[in-house]
Design a protein around this motif. Structure first.
Motif, PDB file in Angstrom:
ATOM      1  N   CYS A   1      12.574  -4.482  -4.922  1.00 16.42           N
ATOM      2  CA  CYS A   1      11.384  -3.935  -4.292  1.00 16.42           C
ATOM      3  C   CYS A   1      10.197  -4.293  -5.182  1.00 16.42           C
ATOM      4  O   CYS A   1      10.135  -3.857  -6.344  1.00 16.42           O
ATOM      5  CB  CYS A   1      11.493  -2.422  -4.133  1.00 16.42           C
ATOM      6  SG  CYS A   1       9.965  -1.654  -3.538  1.00 16.42           S
ATOM      7  N   LEU A   2       9.300  -5.109  -4.671  1.00 15.31           N
ATOM      8  CA  LEU A   2       8.141  -5.547  -5.440  1.00 15.31           C
ATOM      9  C   LEU A   2       6.920  -4.728  -5.035  1.00 15.31           C
ATOM     10  O   LEU A   2       6.544  -4.692  -3.857  1.00 15.31           O
ATOM     11  CB  LEU A   2       7.869  -7.034  -5.193  1.00 15.31           C
ATOM     12  CG  LEU A   2       6.607  -7.596  -5.857  1.00 15.31           C
ATOM     13  CD1 LEU A   2       6.758  -7.573  -7.376  1.00 15.31           C
ATOM     14  CD2 LEU A   2       6.305  -9.000  -5.366  1.00 15.31           C
ATOM     15  N   VAL A   3       6.290  -4.086  -6.026  1.00 16.19           N
ATOM     16  CA  VAL A   3       5.065  -3.331  -5.798  1.00 16.19           C
ATOM     17  C   VAL A   3       3.895  -4.207  -6.231  1.00 16.19           C
ATOM     18  O   VAL A   3       3.819  -4.629  -7.387  1.00 16.19           O
ATOM     19  CB  VAL A   3       5.067  -2.007  -6.579  1.00 16.19           C
ATOM     20  CG1 VAL A   3       3.745  -1.266  -6.398  1.00 16.19           C
ATOM     21  CG2 VAL A   3       6.226  -1.144  -6.123  1.00 16.19           C
ATOM     22  N   ALA A   4       2.999  -4.512  -5.281  1.00 16.34           N
ATOM     23  CA  ALA A   4       1.838  -5.354  -5.564  1.00 16.34           C
ATOM     24  C   ALA A   4       0.592  -4.488  -5.599  1.00 16.34           C
ATOM     25  O   ALA A   4       0.368  -3.678  -4.694  1.00 16.34           O
ATOM     26  CB  ALA A   4       1.701  -6.440  -4.500  1.00 16.34           C
ATOM     27  N   PRO A   5      -0.241  -4.611  -6.627  1.00 23.30           N
ATOM     28  CA  PRO A   5      -1.474  -3.804  -6.674  1.00 23.30           C
ATOM     29  C   PRO A   5      -2.439  -4.231  -5.584  1.00 23.30           C
ATOM     30  O   PRO A   5      -2.425  -5.370  -5.125  1.00 23.30           O
ATOM     31  CB  PRO A   5      -2.035  -4.111  -8.069  1.00 23.30           C
ATOM     32  CG  PRO A   5      -1.483  -5.454  -8.411  1.00 23.30           C
ATOM     33  CD  PRO A   5      -0.124  -5.529  -7.773  1.00 23.30           C
ATOM     34  N   GLY A   6      -3.249  -3.296  -5.154  1.00 17.76           N
ATOM     35  CA  GLY A   6      -4.208  -3.582  -4.096  1.00 17.76           C
ATOM     36  C   GLY A   6      -5.133  -2.416  -3.886  1.00 17.76           C
ATOM     37  O   GLY A   6      -5.017  -1.370  -4.550  1.00 17.76           O
ATOM     38  N   PRO A   7      -6.072  -2.535  -2.952  1.00 19.96           N
ATOM     39  CA  PRO A   7      -7.084  -1.494  -2.753  1.00 19.96           C
ATOM     40  C   PRO A   7      -6.547  -0.196  -2.184  1.00 19.96           C
ATOM     41  O   PRO A   7      -7.202   0.832  -2.274  1.00 19.96           O
ATOM     42  CB  PRO A   7      -8.081  -2.156  -1.794  1.00 19.96           C
ATOM     43  CG  PRO A   7      -7.268  -3.181  -1.062  1.00 19.96           C
ATOM     44  CD  PRO A   7      -6.275  -3.683  -2.050  1.00 19.96           C
ATOM     45  N   TYR A   8      -5.364  -0.230  -1.578  1.00 19.60           N
ATOM     46  CA  TYR A   8      -4.792   0.990  -0.979  1.00 19.60           C
ATOM     47  C   TYR A   8      -3.436   1.295  -1.605  1.00 19.60           C
ATOM     48  O   TYR A   8      -2.517   1.724  -0.928  1.00 19.60           O
ATOM     49  CB  TYR A   8      -4.660   0.825   0.536  1.00 19.60           C
ATOM     50  CG  TYR A   8      -5.980   0.624   1.220  1.00 19.60           C
ATOM     51  CD1 TYR A   8      -6.805   1.708   1.519  1.00 19.60           C
ATOM     52  CD2 TYR A   8      -6.428  -0.654   1.541  1.00 19.60           C
ATOM     53  CE1 TYR A   8      -8.025   1.533   2.137  1.00 19.60           C
ATOM     54  CE2 TYR A   8      -7.657  -0.839   2.160  1.00 19.60           C
ATOM     55  CZ  TYR A   8      -8.455   0.250   2.452  1.00 19.60           C
ATOM     56  OH  TYR A   8      -9.664   0.062   3.061  1.00 19.60           O
TER      57      TYR A   8
ATOM     58  N   GLN B   1       0.846  -1.185   0.000  1.00 25.54           N
ATOM     59  CA  GLN B   1       0.000   0.000   0.000  1.00 25.54           C
ATOM     60  C   GLN B   1       0.882   1.235   0.000  1.00 25.54           C
ATOM     61  O   GLN B   1       2.039   1.191   0.419  1.00 25.54           O
ATOM     62  CB  GLN B   1      -0.965   0.037   1.186  1.00 25.54           C
ATOM     63  CG  GLN B   1      -0.384   0.434   2.507  1.00 25.54           C
ATOM     64  CD  GLN B   1       0.327  -0.705   3.204  1.00 25.54           C
ATOM     65  OE1 GLN B   1       0.034  -1.869   2.942  1.00 25.54           O
ATOM     66  NE2 GLN B   1       1.256  -0.377   4.079  1.00 25.54           N
ATOM     67  N   SER B   2       0.320   2.336  -0.502  1.00 22.22           N
ATOM     68  CA  SER B   2       1.112   3.549  -0.679  1.00 22.22           C
ATOM     69  C   SER B   2       0.886   4.548   0.441  1.00 22.22           C
ATOM     70  O   SER B   2       1.263   5.708   0.308  1.00 22.22           O
ATOM     71  CB  SER B   2       0.778   4.203  -2.030  1.00 22.22           C
ATOM     72  OG  SER B   2      -0.615   4.462  -2.111  1.00 22.22           O
TER      73      SER B   2
END
Length: 917
Positions: free
Chosen positions: A445-452, A410-411
């Motif tokens: 660094c792995l960025v995973a998509p998600g609701p936040y 999440q970001s």
């Protein structure tokens, strides 16, 4: 970073060959986990081939490390470098030099766990007999030449040294994690240490990468008048490559080699709306699928940064669905380590996550767990025995266990009040754990998509400069009490002018005209010219000259007022603030203040006439000349000095006299006589103070004022610089005075700003609520023969959050003690709120939990009483013990209470609430 940077890896760890995505399926993605199939975009093949273990080689320090050690021989040094780049090596070399020269050193860190770790490391490096530790709960070998401890303990030692008029017994101080200067809660401690530290002590600051390291170095010169240099490195010890995982399992680069997002990622975001920071129907990312993808590409071990503790704990069950293969030898090593740890700390044997740890090699790590559990997880991760850990973002700041890959789900992050977007500094700390020095050629660094998840935000932050450190200095009662132990208020004002906040304001306003070392240059030049003066130093000379001018101006003004008062009747003397009078038109008014002299004398007054009293809800103010006053009355209204016009209007409305009584001529004459006597007394005092100044007998007195041009100019320059500093630090000085005046009103400080006896012993209470606890002691509301109840009542001042847990352990003994304590503090808390000070919540679940624990209840039962996690309860008990230790310092003034506090500490610190070593 481009794939070309990894064409020739030195050594590659054997692993299965990654499978590329089929050209026909590449770019087609669905969010359903049923279609998830781990695969790798062909653009990643050259990058992943770099995965492996670096060849063993003798240690060779980096140029920035060598430079820092060399510069430290002649300057203070600020080192700003990425996490894991080897800043500790610089500290080790500096400490070695100091010890070899027979000198002493202090190494300060923000965390007790980190201090314990460094204590063990330095003991092996320099010999255990040469290293001691001071962290509050640990006090060992305190006469050793090297002391390791927390920054708060170092600050307290500086307080004690200033009080005794002594010096810190060290020639080198290392402040690790110096970027904590910008921490809202604890940055004030770092700032205080730097301001109070003697100039002769060499200072080394070790910081993560920050944007304004050069400014911090300039501030050190401003404060300490010693040269300070910055050593900067932006080279990660292990290169970092950012990745993106599509919901269907394809692993791709996050960014394009030409800049911006990787085309497939940008296309998917545009199509799916994934660039929005928050989407409806929130759900957790499929952790099992992410783990499968990481394992498929040989990207484990990993650290998942999640938004909450519950997410971390819940992720463990999801991880079980990944069915990761565990090497039998790795499993045996982990079980042996766990068995050894459980033998030392058997209370962990029933931990609900132990099965996940043993069978899946995964763990959760956050503040809700016991310190011993977190320590075991950290050691297993450091030794390469875990596949992954699920953690909140707090693990990024201070715990050293890097992985091959960090996963950002999440970001945003929770700042204690709300969710806010990640900053470049936040992300830098997280990604600093990616890539193990000596174990990895490359980190990910792995960025995973998600609701936040706001993917463009994360991608943009990857190459951004970290935010600058901003001063977090604030005034509190503990600081004020301890400064007044050794400083007069005027000297405190000078100290506040040295704050980082003041310096940053000076630089911001000065633009290119930076304050450099502030007034120090002029003061240093003055020292030589004042060698034969009666002043102890140049600062004192500047202050004395300014005071002499103030006194001479005051003497002239008082002489004029005395002469004028002798020529007037008592009318002028009667017109004090609040006095009711009548003007020549018969209208009533009340004096706000007297203004003017001679023919221009008069009053600024507020009208008491109903139809003239208010104007749009505010009082009507008029200037009334003295010769238009027709009568004066006995009534004097109590008018507020602050709060705005509406408060003044309300006060007037509530106090208008129905039938004011006139002042008779004898009364007026008496008031005039009193004023003349008061003026004479004040004038005599001014003349006496002028005569007492050392200037009267100093051979340079006249030269300081205007006779010797060089000295006169330097004095002017120094005074102007000091005035600029004081102007920029006015907000701090005002807040200091607010605290000081409250302490005066409560009997801790006298009219001259000196600590009274109660203030002296209260200064030893170096905790969050020293005044309330001191008042409880004065009111005898804390038990002196009941350590269990004492511990419970002190816990009320520690926990600052309301909890919904039922007080199932609220005994009559605790209830009576609580009621007695609250009644004793009701008055002072009301007065604190009137002065604008916050008062603590004092939640009963905290007192109930500590009461039950001190009585010997089972830890699991006490957790239920407290209504929070095991780690939260352990932290409550630790902090309560720390507060009780402050009470043990009152042996000379409150011996029974101090003895009771020592017993209470022993009751609290038992397994599993003991310090893990």
């Amino acid at each position: 970073m481009t794939p070309a940077a990894f064409k020739r890896p030195r050594k590659r760890k054997p692993s299965r060959k990654p499978r590329e995505a089929h050209p026909e399926t590449r770019g087609r993605h669905e969010e359903t986990t049923a279609r998830f199939e781990p695969r790798i975009n062909r653009r990643l093949t050259p990058v992943l081939q770099a995965i492996g273990v670096p060849e063993a080689a003798p240690f060779v320090p980096d140029p920035f490390q060598v430079q820092a050690v060399e510069l430290l021989a002649r300057h203070d040094v600020v080192v700003s470098a990425p996490t894991g780049s080897g800043k500790t090596w610089i500290a080790e070399q500096a400490i070695r030099v100091a010890l070899d020269q027979g000198q002493r050193a202090w190494y300060a860190s923000p965390l007790r766990a980190l201090s314990n770790s460094k204590y063990a490391e330095f003991g092996e490096l320099f010999g255990p007999e040469r290293v001691g530790i001071l962290t509050g709960e640990r006090k060992e070998n305190v006469n050793a030449p090297l002391i390791v401890g927390t920054t708060e303990i170092l600050r307290n030692q500086l307080y004690d040294a200033m009080y005794r008029g002594a010096d810190l017994d060290s020639s080198l101080v290392v402040l690790d994690e110096a970027h904590f200067l910008g921490d809202p809660e604890r940055g004030v401690v770092w700032e205080e240490v730097i301001i109070y530290l003697p100039r002769r002590v060499r200072l080394l600051l070790l910081s993560a990468t920050v944007e304004n390291a050069d400014q911090i170095a300039r501030w050190l010169e401003f404060v300490r008048d010693e040269s300070c240099v910055t050593v900067f490195s932006d080279q990660r010890p292990v290169p970092l490559f950012p990745l993106f995982l599509f919901p269907d399992g394809e692993l791709t680069p996050l960014n394009s080699s030409r800049g911006g997002l990787f085309p497939q990622v940008r296309h998917w975001l545009d199509k799916e709306g994934g660039s929005r920071p928050r989407r409806p129907a929130p759900h957790m990312p499929p952790f099992a699928n992410i783990l499968r993808a990481l394992d498929h590409a040989d990207l484990l071990p990993g650290i998942f940064f999640l938004k909450s503790r519950s997410d971390c704990d819940n992720a463990l069950a999801q991880a079980a669905a990944s069915r990761l293969e565990i090497d039998p030898q790795l499993r045996r090593r982990l079980n042996a380590e766990v068995d050894e740890f459980l033998e030392r700390y058997p209370f962990l044997a029933n931990h609900p996550h132990l099965g996940y740890l043993r069978h899946l090699h995964v763990a959760a790590h956050h503040a809700g767990h016991l310190p011993h559990w977190k320590l075991m997880v950290e050691r297993l991760m450091q030794r390469g025995l875990l596949k992954t850990i699920f953690s909140t973002s707090t693990v990024a700041a201070g715990v050293n266990f890097p992985a091959r890959t960090v996963v950002i789900t999440q970001s945003d992050r929770f700042n204690g009040r709300d969710f806010v977007d990640l900053t470049a500094t936040d992300l830098l700390q997280m990604t600093g754990r990616a890539g193990r020095r000596g174990m990895d050629n490359i980190g990910f660094c792995l960025v995973a998509p998600g609701p936040y998840q706001n993917v463009p935000l994360i991608a943009g932050l990857m190459g951004s400069t970290p935010e600058p450190i901003q001063s977090q200095l604030h005034i509190n009662f503990s600081m004020v009490l301890n400064l007044l132990l050794s400083q007069r208020p005027a000297e405190v004002k000078q100290l506040l002018g040295l704050s980082l906040a003041t310096f940053q304001r000076l630089e911001e306003r000065g633009g290119s005209q930076r304050p450099a070392t502030g007034p120090q240059q002029a003061l240093k030049a003055l020292s030589a010219l004042l060698a034969d003066s009666a002043c102890a130093g140049p600062e004192e000379a500047v202050v004395r000259r300014r005071r002499r001018r103030q006194l001479e101006n005051l003497r002239r003004r008082l002489e004029r007022e005395r002469d004028s008062a002798s020529q007037r009747s008592g009318l002028w003397a009667s017109l004090v603030r609040g006095r009711v009078f009548m003007d020549m038109y018969g209208a009533l008014a009340a004096v706000l203040r007297r203004e003017g002299e001679g023919d221009q004398a008069g009053m600024l007054a507020v009208s008491l006439v109903p139809d003239r009293r208010l104007s749009k809800g505010r009082p009507r103010l008029d200037f009334v000349p003295l010769d238009e006053v027709a009568g004066v009355f006995q009534e004097v209204l109590d008018l507020p000095h602050a709060g705005g016009g509406r408060m003044l209007a309300q006060a007037v409305l509530e106090q208008i006299p129905a039938n004011p009584r006139p002042l008779a001529p004898p009364q007026l004459e008496d008031l005039g006589q009193r004023e003349r006597q008061d003026l004479e007394e004040r004038l005599t005092g001014v003349v006496e103070e002028l005569g007492s100044l050392a200037c009267e007998t100093c051979p340079l007195a006249g030269q300081c004022l205007d006779q010797r041009q060089e000295l006169h100019q330097l004095m002017d320059q120094a005074e102007a610089a000091m005035s600029r500093v004081q102007e920029e630090s006015h907000a701090f000085w005002y807040d200091f005075v607010r605290h000081l005046e409250f302490l005066r009103a409560e009997g801790f400080v006298d009219a001259q700003g000196r600590l009274l006896p109660d203030g002296v012993w209260a200064s030893n209470l170096r905790l969050d609520q020293p005044i309330l606890i001191a008042e409880a002691i004065r009111q005898e509301a804390l038990p002196q023969e009941d350590p269990v109840l004492l511990a419970a009542l002190v816990a009320l001042f520690v926990d600052d959050r309301e909890r919904d847990a039922e007080n199932r352990y609220l005994s009559q003994r605790l209830n009576e003690g609580f009621v007695r304590l609250r009644r004793s503090l009701d008055g002072i808390q009301d007065r604190m709120r009137q002065w604008g000070f916050e008062t603590p919540v004092m939640p009963m679940p905290a007192a109930s939990a500590v009461f039950a624990w001190a009585l010997g209840s089972e830890f699991s039962d006490v957790v239920a009483i407290f209504g929070a996690g095991e780690g939260d309860l352990a932290n409550l008990v630790y902090r309560t013990a720390d507060n009780l230790r402050q009470l043990t310092s009152l042996t000379h003034t409150h011996p029974r209470l101090a003895a009771c506090a020592r017993e209470a500490v022993d009751l609290l610190l038992r397994p599993p609430v003991v310090v893990p070593i």
